[in-house]
Design a protein around this motif. Structure first.
Motif, PDB file in Angstrom:
ATOM      1  N   GLY A   1      -0.236   8.537 -13.884  1.00  0.00           N
ATOM      2  CA  GLY A   1       0.400   7.679 -12.868  1.00  0.00           C
ATOM      3  C   GLY A   1      -0.311   7.800 -11.541  1.00  0.00           C
ATOM      4  N   GLY A   2      -0.683   9.018 -11.204  1.00  0.00           N
ATOM      5  CA  GLY A   2      -1.342   9.251  -9.919  1.00  0.00           C
ATOM      6  C   GLY A   2      -2.674   8.541  -9.840  1.00  0.00           C
ATOM      7  N   THR A   3      -3.473   8.664 -10.901  1.00  0.00           N
ATOM      8  CA  THR A   3      -4.784   8.036 -10.919  1.00  0.00           C
ATOM      9  C   THR A   3      -4.663   6.521 -10.855  1.00  0.00           C
ATOM     10  OG1 THR A   3      -5.367   9.821 -12.400  1.00  0.00           O
ATOM     11  CG2 THR A   3      -7.009   8.112 -12.086  1.00  0.00           C
ATOM     12  N   LEU A   4      -3.734   6.030 -11.663  1.00  0.00           N
ATOM     13  CA  LEU A   4      -3.525   4.583 -11.719  1.00  0.00           C
ATOM     14  C   LEU A   4      -3.103   4.059 -10.346  1.00  0.00           C
ATOM     15  CD1 LEU A   4      -3.689   2.697 -14.196  1.00  0.00           C
ATOM     16  CD2 LEU A   4      -1.186   2.637 -14.140  1.00  0.00           C
ATOM     17  N   SER A   5      -2.163   4.777  -9.730  1.00  0.00           N
ATOM     18  CA  SER A   5      -1.679   4.344  -8.417  1.00  0.00           C
ATOM     19  C   SER A   5      -2.798   4.376  -7.394  1.00  0.00           C
ATOM     20  CB  SER A   5      -0.559   5.254  -7.933  1.00  0.00           C
ATOM     21  OG  SER A   5       0.521   5.153  -8.809  1.00  0.00           O
ATOM     22  N   PHE A   6      -3.589   5.430  -7.502  1.00  0.00           N
ATOM     23  CA  PHE A   6      -4.682   5.531  -6.539  1.00  0.00           C
ATOM     24  C   PHE A   6      -5.653   4.372  -6.719  1.00  0.00           C
ATOM     25  CE2 PHE A   6      -8.999   6.717  -5.489  1.00  0.00           C
ATOM     26  CZ  PHE A   6      -8.841   6.999  -4.141  1.00  0.00           C
ATOM     27  N   GLY A   7      -5.995   4.078  -7.973  1.00  0.00           N
ATOM     28  CA  GLY A   7      -6.911   2.958  -8.252  1.00  0.00           C
ATOM     29  C   GLY A   7      -6.367   1.658  -7.713  1.00  0.00           C
ATOM     30  N   LEU A   8      -5.098   1.418  -7.977  1.00  0.00           N
ATOM     31  CA  LEU A   8      -4.453   0.186  -7.502  1.00  0.00           C
ATOM     32  C   LEU A   8      -4.454   0.137  -5.978  1.00  0.00           C
ATOM     33  CD1 LEU A   8      -1.391  -0.402  -9.830  1.00  0.00           C
ATOM     34  CD2 LEU A   8      -3.202  -2.027  -9.291  1.00  0.00           C
ATOM     35  N   ALA A   9      -4.074   1.272  -5.371  1.00  0.00           N
ATOM     36  CA  ALA A   9      -4.010   1.317  -3.907  1.00  0.00           C
ATOM     37  C   ALA A   9      -5.379   1.069  -3.307  1.00  0.00           C
ATOM     38  CB  ALA A   9      -3.473   2.672  -3.443  1.00  0.00           C
ATOM     39  N   PHE A  10      -6.406   1.592  -3.985  1.00  0.00           N
ATOM     40  CA  PHE A  10      -7.771   1.396  -3.503  1.00  0.00           C
ATOM     41  C   PHE A  10      -8.141  -0.087  -3.567  1.00  0.00           C
ATOM     42  CE2 PHE A  10     -12.393   1.326  -4.183  1.00  0.00           C
ATOM     43  CZ  PHE A  10     -12.782   1.952  -3.010  1.00  0.00           C
ATOM     44  N   ALA A  11      -7.821  -0.711  -4.700  1.00  0.00           N
ATOM     45  CA  ALA A  11      -8.128  -2.137  -4.857  1.00  0.00           C
ATOM     46  C   ALA A  11      -7.387  -2.966  -3.815  1.00  0.00           C
ATOM     47  CB  ALA A  11      -7.749  -2.596  -6.266  1.00  0.00           C
TER      48      ALA A  11
ATOM     49  N   LEU B   1       0.835  -1.210   0.000  1.00  0.00           N
ATOM     50  CA  LEU B   1       0.000   0.000   0.000  1.00  0.00           C
ATOM     51  C   LEU B   1       0.869   1.260   0.000  1.00  0.00           C
ATOM     52  CD1 LEU B   1      -3.017  -0.666   2.362  1.00  0.00           C
ATOM     53  CD2 LEU B   1      -3.057  -0.034  -0.042  1.00  0.00           C
ATOM     54  N   GLY B   2       1.901   1.239   0.830  1.00  0.00           N
ATOM     55  CA  GLY B   2       2.806   2.389   0.919  1.00  0.00           C
ATOM     56  C   GLY B   2       3.489   2.632  -0.412  1.00  0.00           C
ATOM     57  N   SER B   3       3.922   1.558  -1.062  1.00  0.00           N
ATOM     58  CA  SER B   3       4.619   1.705  -2.338  1.00  0.00           C
ATOM     59  C   SER B   3       3.696   2.256  -3.398  1.00  0.00           C
ATOM     60  CB  SER B   3       5.158   0.345  -2.804  1.00  0.00           C
ATOM     61  OG  SER B   3       5.928  -0.233  -1.787  1.00  0.00           O
ATOM     62  N   LEU B   4       2.456   1.734  -3.433  1.00  0.00           N
ATOM     63  CA  LEU B   4       1.514   2.211  -4.450  1.00  0.00           C
ATOM     64  C   LEU B   4       1.189   3.675  -4.241  1.00  0.00           C
ATOM     65  CD1 LEU B   4      -0.877  -0.838  -4.742  1.00  0.00           C
ATOM     66  CD2 LEU B   4       0.653   0.052  -6.493  1.00  0.00           C
ATOM     67  N   LEU B   5       1.028   4.055  -2.975  1.00  0.00           N
ATOM     68  CA  LEU B   5       0.760   5.472  -2.707  1.00  0.00           C
ATOM     69  C   LEU B   5       2.003   6.305  -3.005  1.00  0.00           C
ATOM     70  CD1 LEU B   5      -1.364   5.143   0.539  1.00  0.00           C
ATOM     71  CD2 LEU B   5      -2.160   5.837  -1.717  1.00  0.00           C
TER      72      LEU B   5
END
Lengths: 361, 166
Positions: free
Chosen positions: A307-317, A292-296
């Motif tokens: 990149g930000g949106t993608l990371s946020f989506g991934l972190a959310f999942a 989670l920390g890495s994705l954020l």
């Protein structure tokens, strides 16, 4: 959380991508450790370049030739040396070391501080959360117990949610693994450990930024209690199974050669079981926090919309999965503890069981 | 591994162990004990209630069977009673008929006897009346016949004549 907060720093400093990666890495490593103050977040003022910490200090309790109690605010979030009763202390990687007035820390070849580390019984962020969870659990389940009495044996409110979980632990964890006759004395531990781990795991997913169950000391304590209970409730059959696993099914002369290998394995198994418990919980929770920390952190590294949106989506999942993992790890810990208790409290017809075992060997 | 050992905080371990064990005993006394007892009691209660319901159902079935039996018995009894009644009725009617017949014939016989007796009496009376009437007539005739001398003599004459012939 005294490391640089990523968001504001990024705007103010034109760090290179490699530097930002290192910052994220340090930030995650720091997050995984316990800390001596309850920091929620920190930021650097754009104008004054001053670092601000939002949170509150916690008490420091040291045993260094006498009990020393003081507030963690003396360390100024690890930035300064604390002077208490003529001794100087400094925080280095979330550990308190004895130092001099200048705060000198000497390192050995493996980059470990060589300063003396006094015994640290501080109420750290982790301990604070443990206490909060303990209070929460105590009042929650006490009121639940009371609601049974007030409502003719039927739970009300939150009890409607917790009762099925309690009966599940009783029926499908305790009775299934320990057996109808002996499960009762293990129930308090199983229930306590399940809810304790689950609640702390869930707290770990909140923005409070705590990582208690992902701390090796916490999981060690839990596993050690499992080991102690297993050892002290072990029946004759349990110990016989370890030191004489083949029973009377084989002549003494034949067994001795097998036992040279078998008995040490069994004894080792005694310790491996709780060790696996402590590593499993630690590794799973730490891994979740790292991912989670890495994705954020990727948001901070990419610094663009995609990149930000993608990371946020991934972190959310991943967060959703982590909610499942929080429950799953509590379940697995409880389940395996019950399984070990089941082994320990087992009494059975030895001859019959081991007839099968010999055939199996 | 070395990192793990390095990270290991004795203080955290100590607090975790102490707090957890304390929590364990407190919860055991104030929460898990009462909760598990309440749940167990309720489950036992439900089990008992189900058993009782099962038993009641069984009893009900038995009762129904009993009722059925009673009903059948009652029906059979009614049947026999009706049959008896019918028989009694038939026999009563038959008896009444016979009696009436007997009574009627007896009445007829009595009437006939009376009629016969009346008839005989009437005949007898008639005979008597006729006889007295004849005598009266004869007396009157004789009286008138014998009122003069010639006639008396003539009569004697005829009588004598008859007697002579004989």
């Amino acid at each position: 959380m005294s490391a640089k907060g990523p968001s504001k720093d990024a705007a103010s400093s034109g760090d290179s991508r490699a530097e930002r990666k290192q910052q994220v890495k340090d930030y995650i490593a720091h997050h995984l450790l316990d800390s001596h103050d309850f920091g929620l977040f920190s930021y650097t003022d754009d104008v004054t370049q001053e670092k601000h910490h939002v949170g509150f200090p916690l008490p420091i309790i040291l045993w260094d030739g006498g009990l020393k109690v003081f507030s963690s605010s003396k360390f100024h979030h690890g930035e300064t040396v604390a002077q208490v009763d003529g001794s100087y202390y400094k925080i280095e990687h979330a550990k308190i070391y004895k130092t001099d007035a200048a705060g000198t820390i000497t390192y050995d070849s493996a980059n470990h501080p060589t300063n003396i580390a006094p015994l640290d019984f501080s109420i750290t962020k982790g301990v604070f959360m443990i206490l909060i969870t303990a209070f929460l659990m105590f009042f929650l389940f006490k009121s639940l117990a009371k609601s049974y009495g007030n409502n003719a044996g039927i739970a009300t409110g939150a009890g409607r949610f917790f009762e099925p979980i309690i009966t599940y632990i009783r029926d499908d964890i305790a009775i299934a693994n320990i057996g109808e006759g002996k499960y009762k004395k293990y129930m308090p531990f199983l229930l306590t450990v399940f809810f304790f781990i689950w609640f702390l795991n869930m707290f770990g997913l909140t923005p409070l930024g705590v990582n208690v169950t992902g701390n090796i000391a916490v999981t060690t304590a839990l596993a050690l209690i499992v080991f102690i209970i297993t050892t002290f409730t072990g029946t004759k059959d349990y110990w016989k199974h370890i030191f004489d696993p083949l029973g009377d099914g084989m002549p003494w002369a034949g067994k001795i050669f097998i036992y040279i290998i078998l008995v040490p394995i069994e004894i080792l198994g005694l310790f491996i079981k709780p060790f696996a418990l402590l590593i499993r919980l630690y590794a799973n929770m730490t891994a979740g926090h790292v991912v989670l920390g890495s994705l954020l952190g990727l948001i901070y590294i990419f610094q663009n919309w995609i990149g930000g949106t993608l990371s946020f989506g991934l972190a959310f999942a991943i967060s959703l999965i982590e909610i499942l993992v929080a429950l799953l790890q509590a379940y697995i810990f409880t389940m395996l503890a019950a399984l070990y208790f089941g082994f320990a409290s087992e009494t059975h017809e030895h001859d019959q069981e081991h007839d099968g075992e010999i055939a199996h060997l | 591994m070395e990192k793990l050992i390095n990270e290991f905080s004795v203080g955290l371990f100590f607090w975790q162990a102490v707090v957890f064990i304390l929590l364990l005993f407190l919860l055991k006394k104030f929460a898990w004990g009462p909760i598990l007892n309440a749940v167990n009691e309720r489950e036992q209660g439900i089990k008992d209630a189900l058993d009782a319901a099962q038993k009641a159902k069984l009893e009900m079935t038995n009762l129904q069977a009993d009722n059925e039996k009673l009903l059948q018995e009652a029906r059979a009894e009614r049947e026999t009673m009706l049959k008896e009644a019918r028989e009694i009725k038939a026999s009563m009617i038959a008896g009444a008929k016979d009696e009436a017949q007997a009574e009627a014939s007896k009445a007829i016989a009595g009437a006939q006897a009376t009629i016969e007796a009346e008839k005989k009496a009437a005949v007898a009376e008639l005979k008597q009346t006729v006889a007295s009437l004849s005598i009266d007539i004869a007396e009157k005739i004789v009286k008138s016949e014998l009122s003069n001398k010639d006639k008396q003599l003539e009569l004697v004459e005829t009588m004598l004549k008859d007697a002579n012939v004989n």
